[in-house]
Scaffold this motif. Structure first.
Motif, PDB file in Angstrom:
ATOM      1  N   LEU A   1     -10.680   5.928  -3.609  1.00  0.00           N
ATOM      2  CA  LEU A   1      -9.827   6.201  -2.325  1.00  0.00           C
ATOM      3  C   LEU A   1     -10.642   6.966  -1.374  1.00  0.00           C
ATOM      4  O   LEU A   1     -10.683   7.010  -0.312  1.00  0.00           O
ATOM      5  CB  LEU A   1      -8.446   6.882  -2.698  1.00  0.00           C
TER       6      LEU A   1
ATOM      7  N   ALA B   1      -0.857  -2.341  -9.491  1.00  0.00           N
ATOM      8  CA  ALA B   1      -0.586  -1.023  -9.438  1.00  0.00           C
ATOM      9  C   ALA B   1      -1.419  -0.142 -10.717  1.00  0.00           C
ATOM     10  O   ALA B   1      -1.650   0.926 -10.723  1.00  0.00           O
ATOM     11  CB  ALA B   1       0.719  -0.312  -9.192  1.00  0.00           C
TER      12      ALA B   1
ATOM     13  N   VAL C   1      -8.320  -3.783  -8.250  1.00  0.00           N
ATOM     14  CA  VAL C   1      -6.633  -3.479  -7.896  1.00  0.00           C
ATOM     15  C   VAL C   1      -6.107  -4.886  -7.305  1.00  0.00           C
ATOM     16  O   VAL C   1      -4.886  -4.731  -7.837  1.00  0.00           O
ATOM     17  CB  VAL C   1      -6.748  -2.662  -6.448  1.00  0.00           C
TER      18      VAL C   1
ATOM     19  N   SER D   1      -9.314   5.614  -9.550  1.00  0.00           N
ATOM     20  CA  SER D   1      -8.716   5.394  -8.279  1.00  0.00           C
ATOM     21  C   SER D   1      -8.856   6.493  -7.205  1.00  0.00           C
ATOM     22  O   SER D   1      -9.129   6.026  -5.986  1.00  0.00           O
ATOM     23  CB  SER D   1      -7.391   4.631  -8.470  1.00  0.00           C
TER      24      SER D   1
ATOM     25  N   THR E   1       2.659   1.648  -3.254  1.00  0.00           N
ATOM     26  CA  THR E   1       1.744   2.263  -4.391  1.00  0.00           C
ATOM     27  C   THR E   1       1.387   3.925  -4.338  1.00  0.00           C
ATOM     28  O   THR E   1       1.724   4.365  -5.300  1.00  0.00           O
ATOM     29  CB  THR E   1       0.137   1.738  -4.295  1.00  0.00           C
ATOM     30  N   THR E   2       1.592   4.469  -2.952  1.00  0.00           N
ATOM     31  CA  THR E   2       1.525   5.614  -2.757  1.00  0.00           C
ATOM     32  C   THR E   2       2.699   6.469  -3.222  1.00  0.00           C
ATOM     33  O   THR E   2       2.796   7.424  -3.712  1.00  0.00           O
ATOM     34  CB  THR E   2       1.380   6.053  -1.221  1.00  0.00           C
TER      35      THR E   2
ATOM     36  N   ASP F   1     -11.722  -2.530  -5.459  1.00  0.00           N
ATOM     37  CA  ASP F   1     -10.880  -2.856  -4.708  1.00  0.00           C
ATOM     38  C   ASP F   1     -10.154  -4.357  -5.179  1.00  0.00           C
ATOM     39  O   ASP F   1      -9.067  -4.722  -5.216  1.00  0.00           O
ATOM     40  CB  ASP F   1     -11.220  -3.168  -3.251  1.00  0.00           C
TER      41      ASP F   1
ATOM     42  N   LYS G   1       0.757  -1.028   0.037  1.00  0.00           N
ATOM     43  CA  LYS G   1       0.192   0.185  -0.053  1.00  0.00           C
ATOM     44  C   LYS G   1       0.937   1.248  -0.063  1.00  0.00           C
ATOM     45  O   LYS G   1       0.603   2.319  -0.908  1.00  0.00           O
ATOM     46  CB  LYS G   1      -1.019   0.099   1.229  1.00  0.00           C
TER      47      LYS G   1
ATOM     48  N   ASN H   1      -4.277   1.710  -9.846  1.00  0.00           N
ATOM     49  CA  ASN H   1      -3.967   2.797  -8.999  1.00  0.00           C
ATOM     50  C   ASN H   1      -3.866   4.104  -9.682  1.00  0.00           C
ATOM     51  O   ASN H   1      -3.879   5.045  -9.264  1.00  0.00           O
ATOM     52  CB  ASN H   1      -2.913   2.571  -8.150  1.00  0.00           C
TER      53      ASN H   1
END
Lengths: 145, 116
Positions: free
Chosen positions: B69, B57, B52, B65, A56-57, B49, A53, B60
């Motif tokens: 989010l 990725a 994903v 996305s 990805t950010t 989700d 996670k 995303n």
């Protein structure tokens, strides 16, 4: 000349864009961005040992940084003209819209120019995103809780 | 394998956007707005989700996305903090993206000028 004939004339003289080529370009560019993002995510997870996670950010932040930098350097606009939605729909379009309006309105002053117009293009994403997400979250709470 | 799925999924989303852009008189602003709202709608049943999870990725990166989010932030905020969480949690997952976009845009204005 009635309205129908006029519309026909307008249609005749508007330049025909090559739709097929545009679509192919957008597909190729968007696909390449997705491919690189996933590869980058795997590399970050492998080398920096951080969860998926957070990786990805980091990928998103790298993309936003590169889009802002290229917009500042000046050649991102030409790329957007060529690939269109291939660069607008990914997160790079968000960063590009913010950076380009920041650069455009810098000369009007820091408060009234830069501050006032920073979200001129990206504001619609935030506004409608938050409105839709808020009411749909209430719906989701009603359904699942 | 997720690399191939990422390529196909992200490319497919951009392809849909380009087809809409070419065949209607929508501006790019309309298209990104449509995709954000669509991402939120797909998030209601946690469908995005699942995408994903399969795609990696590559899912995303599209602006869809972002909507997903936002919805996730508001929903998980409700689960943690109750009614207040609906308001306070909505920007939590996307704050990294928004803040980095603002910070980098501001830094770029210090170094570059608009090109005509």
């Amino acid at each position: 000349m009635n309205k129908k004939e006029y519309l026909k004339l307008v249609k005749k003289f508007t330049p025909k864009e090559k739709k097929l080529k545009n679509a192919f370009n957008a597909f190729l560019m968007g696909g390449t961005l997705g491919f690189i993002a996933d590869g980058l995510k795997c590399l970050i997870v492998k080398w920096a040992h951080i969860p998926i996670k957070e990786a990805t950010t980091w990928v998103l932040i790298i993309y936003i940084f590169l889009a802002s930098l290229f917009t500042g350097l000046g050649f991102f606009d030409k790329l957007v003209m060529k690939f269109k939605c291939g660069l607008i729909v990914p997160i790079t379009g968000f960063a590009h819209s913010i950076t380009s309006s920041a650069l455009d309105y810098k000369n009007d002053g820091l408060i009234t120019g830069l501050g006032g117009y920073l979200f001129r293009l990206a504001g619609c994403i935030l506004l409608y995103g938050i409105i839709a997400a808020f009411f749909l979250a209430i719906l989701k709470v009603i359904i699942y809780v | 394998m997720t690399l191939v799925y990422s390529f196909l999924f992200c490319g497919f989303i951009c392809l849909i956007g380009q087809i809409i852009l070419d065949n209607t008189n929508f501006t790019p602003g309309h298209i990104t707005t449509i995709f954000v709202v669509l991402g939120s709608v797909l998030g209601v049943c946690s469908f995005y989700d699942k995408i994903v999870k399969v795609v990696g990725a590559g899912a995303n990166i599209p602006i869809m996305s972002f909507g997903n989010l936002l919805l996730n932030g508001s929903y998980s905020g409700y689960l943690e903090d109750g009614l207040l969480g609906l308001f306070s949690g909505i920007l939590v997952p996307v704050s990294a993206g928004i803040v980095s976009a603002i910070v980098f845009a501001f830094i770029m204005t210090l170094f570059f000028k608009a090109q005509d």
